[in-house]
Design a protein around this motif. Structure first.
Motif, mmCIF file in Angstrom:
data_model
loop_
_atom_site.group_PDB
_atom_site.id
_atom_site.type_symbol
_atom_site.label_atom_id
_atom_site.label_comp_id
_atom_site.label_asym_id
_atom_site.label_seq_id
_atom_site.Cartn_x
_atom_site.Cartn_y
_atom_site.Cartn_z
ATOM 1 N N LYS A 61 -4.959 -6.000 44.413
ATOM 2 C CA LYS A 61 -5.340 -6.758 45.610
ATOM 3 C C LYS A 61 -5.108 -8.246 45.444
ATOM 4 C CE LYS A 61 -8.660 -3.603 47.743
ATOM 5 N NZ LYS A 61 -10.079 -3.351 48.097
ATOM 6 N N ALA A 62 -5.378 -8.766 44.259
ATOM 7 C CA ALA A 62 -5.169 -10.193 44.024
ATOM 8 C C ALA A 62 -3.685 -10.549 44.031
ATOM 9 C CB ALA A 62 -5.797 -10.601 42.691
ATOM 10 N N ARG A 63 -2.850 -9.618 43.571
ATOM 11 C CA ARG A 63 -1.410 -9.874 43.504
ATOM 12 C C ARG A 63 -0.751 -9.721 44.872
ATOM 13 N NH1 ARG A 63 2.162 -9.420 39.118
ATOM 14 N NH2 ARG A 63 0.297 -9.810 37.872
ATOM 15 N N PHE A 64 -1.219 -8.736 45.639
ATOM 16 C CA PHE A 64 -0.617 -8.469 46.944
ATOM 17 C C PHE A 64 -1.700 -8.472 48.033
ATOM 18 C CE2 PHE A 64 1.800 -5.722 43.861
ATOM 19 C CZ PHE A 64 2.912 -6.551 43.745
ATOM 20 N N PRO A 65 -2.278 -9.615 48.341
ATOM 21 C CA PRO A 65 -3.403 -9.659 49.293
ATOM 22 C C PRO A 65 -3.016 -9.256 50.716
ATOM 23 C CG PRO A 65 -2.642 -11.865 48.767
ATOM 24 C CD PRO A 65 -1.935 -10.952 47.829
ATOM 25 N N ASP A 66 -1.721 -9.350 51.063
ATOM 26 C CA ASP A 66 -1.300 -9.052 52.435
ATOM 27 C C ASP A 66 -0.983 -7.578 52.654
ATOM 28 O OD1 ASP A 66 -1.515 -11.742 53.111
ATOM 29 O OD2 ASP A 66 0.557 -12.168 52.507
ATOM 30 N N ILE A 67 -0.978 -6.796 51.590
ATOM 31 C CA ILE A 67 -0.666 -5.375 51.736
ATOM 32 C C ILE A 67 -1.934 -4.611 52.085
ATOM 33 C CG2 ILE A 67 0.140 -3.304 50.529
ATOM 34 C CD1 ILE A 67 2.036 -5.035 48.963
ATOM 35 N N GLU A 68 -1.872 -3.839 53.164
ATOM 36 C CA GLU A 68 -3.034 -3.110 53.663
ATOM 37 C C GLU A 68 -3.331 -1.898 52.783
ATOM 38 O OE1 GLU A 68 -6.172 -1.996 55.208
ATOM 39 O OE2 GLU A 68 -5.238 -3.651 56.309
ATOM 40 N N THR A 69 -4.489 -1.903 52.155
ATOM 41 C CA THR A 69 -4.912 -0.773 51.311
ATOM 42 C C THR A 69 -6.276 -0.231 51.713
ATOM 43 O OG1 THR A 69 -5.908 -2.253 49.671
ATOM 44 C CG2 THR A 69 -3.594 -1.659 49.342
ATOM 45 N N ASP A 70 -6.846 -0.779 52.794
ATOM 46 C CA ASP A 70 -8.220 -0.419 53.155
ATOM 47 C C ASP A 70 -8.370 1.071 53.450
ATOM 48 O OD1 ASP A 70 -8.934 -3.019 52.824
ATOM 49 O OD2 ASP A 70 -9.055 -3.515 54.953
ATOM 50 N N GLU A 71 -7.410 1.640 54.167
ATOM 51 C CA GLU A 71 -7.513 3.059 54.529
ATOM 52 C C GLU A 71 -7.530 3.927 53.282
ATOM 53 O OE1 GLU A 71 -5.221 6.431 57.278
ATOM 54 O OE2 GLU A 71 -4.547 4.349 57.295
#
Length: 300
Positions: free
Chosen positions: A284-294
């Motif tokens: 998450k810190a490396r790719f904050p814009d990638i949606e992983t919430d689901e």
């Protein structure tokens, strides 16, 4: 213009019309040289396609010219009729033989031509299957030592099996899924990115209820993906993609896992993978814009 009108009257008149009589000493019209016609109108596509492969196969053709010939052939087979004519012109065996060429750029070009030809083209797909094209492309994908060649082989495979149940059956019968799993395990970031995209697309096709069942893969496909160990292979790939800062491939991997969770077996396989949550948190810190919430919610 006056001369053109006279010619039209003379040649358009019937025997019963008052066409000017041709003088006995008038020159007899000569048939145009075919070379002149080719120069004016261009050679037929079938001739151009054959000449492209002739140039590629000729031992004295420089590498750059071979690459250009394959580029030209790829543009020609973008036309669905030209792609269908590869079979009656007997060009498929010659094209597939180039998968083993010593030059990586020629292997890439041959796979590129093949992938373009079979895309959404039932006639070309049937011919590709007849000549064992799937086995040949999968062999390159599995064994070639050059990653860019493997990437183009995956493009060829994808073009053949997308929206093509017969092609997908051929793919599965020739161990296509385990070979794609190897790509997930050991491919470059760009190759993995395309593999995840293909897996996601195949799952979407299997779950598409709008398309008639006979035109889409059954649930056996996403279930097989869940059971074969793709989740664990993807988690290991995610670790490496995070370290390599390959955000595009990482995003496709997350999209693939999320799509897999739309099936019961897929969701179970994802939830049972203990290492996945930690990998997502770390990224998450490396790719904050990638949606992983689901995906994170599924794991919680």
């Amino acid at each position: 213009m006056e001369s053109l009108l006279k010619w039209a009257i003379l040649n358009g008149a019937t025997a019963g019309e008052d066409a000017p009589a041709r003088s006995a000493d008038a020159p007899v019209p000569q048939r145009l040289d075919p070379a002149v016609i080719d120069a004016i109108l261009g050679k037929p596509a079938s001739v151009q396609m054959t000449e492209c492969l002739d140039a590629v196969e000729h031992p004295e053709t420089p590498l750059e010219a071979r690459e250009v010939a394959l580029d030209d052939l790829e543009m020609l087979v973008e036309n669905i009729d030209n792609a269908s004519n590869l079979e009656p012109l007997n060009l498929w065996p010659r094209l597939l033989n180039l998968y083993n060429d010593a030059a990586p750029s020629v292997r890439i070009g041959a796979l590129w031509v093949s992938g373009t030809a079979v895309q959404h083209n039932p006639n070309a797909q049937k011919a590709f299957g007849k000549h064992n094209g799937m086995q040949s492309a999968l062999s390159v994908l599995q064994n070639d030592s050059v990653d860019t060649v493997r990437t183009k082989a995956l493009y060829c495979v994808s073009s053949f099996i997308r929206a093509n149940v017969h092609g997908l059956t051929d793919f599965v019968a020739n161990n296509g899924l385990p070979i794609v799993q190897l790509v997930v395990e050991n491919g470059s970031g760009a190759l993995r990115q395309k593999a995840f995209f293909l897996l996601h697309a195949l799952i979407d096709e299997a779950l598409d209820e709008v398309t008639p069942e006979e035109l889409r893969p059954g649930m056996y496909l996403p279930n097989a993906i869940a059971e074969l160990g793709f989740v664990e292979a993807t988690v290991n790939a995610l670790k490496e993609l995070t370290e390599a800062n390959h955000g595009m491939a990482y995003e496709q991997a997350v999209g693939f896992l999320t799509a897999l969770c739309a099936t019961e077996k897929g969701k179970q396989a994802v939830k049972e993978c203990d290492a996945l949550k930690g990998v997502l948190d770390e990224a998450k810190a490396r790719f904050p814009d990638i949606e992983t919430d689901e995906l994170s919610q599924i794991l919680s």
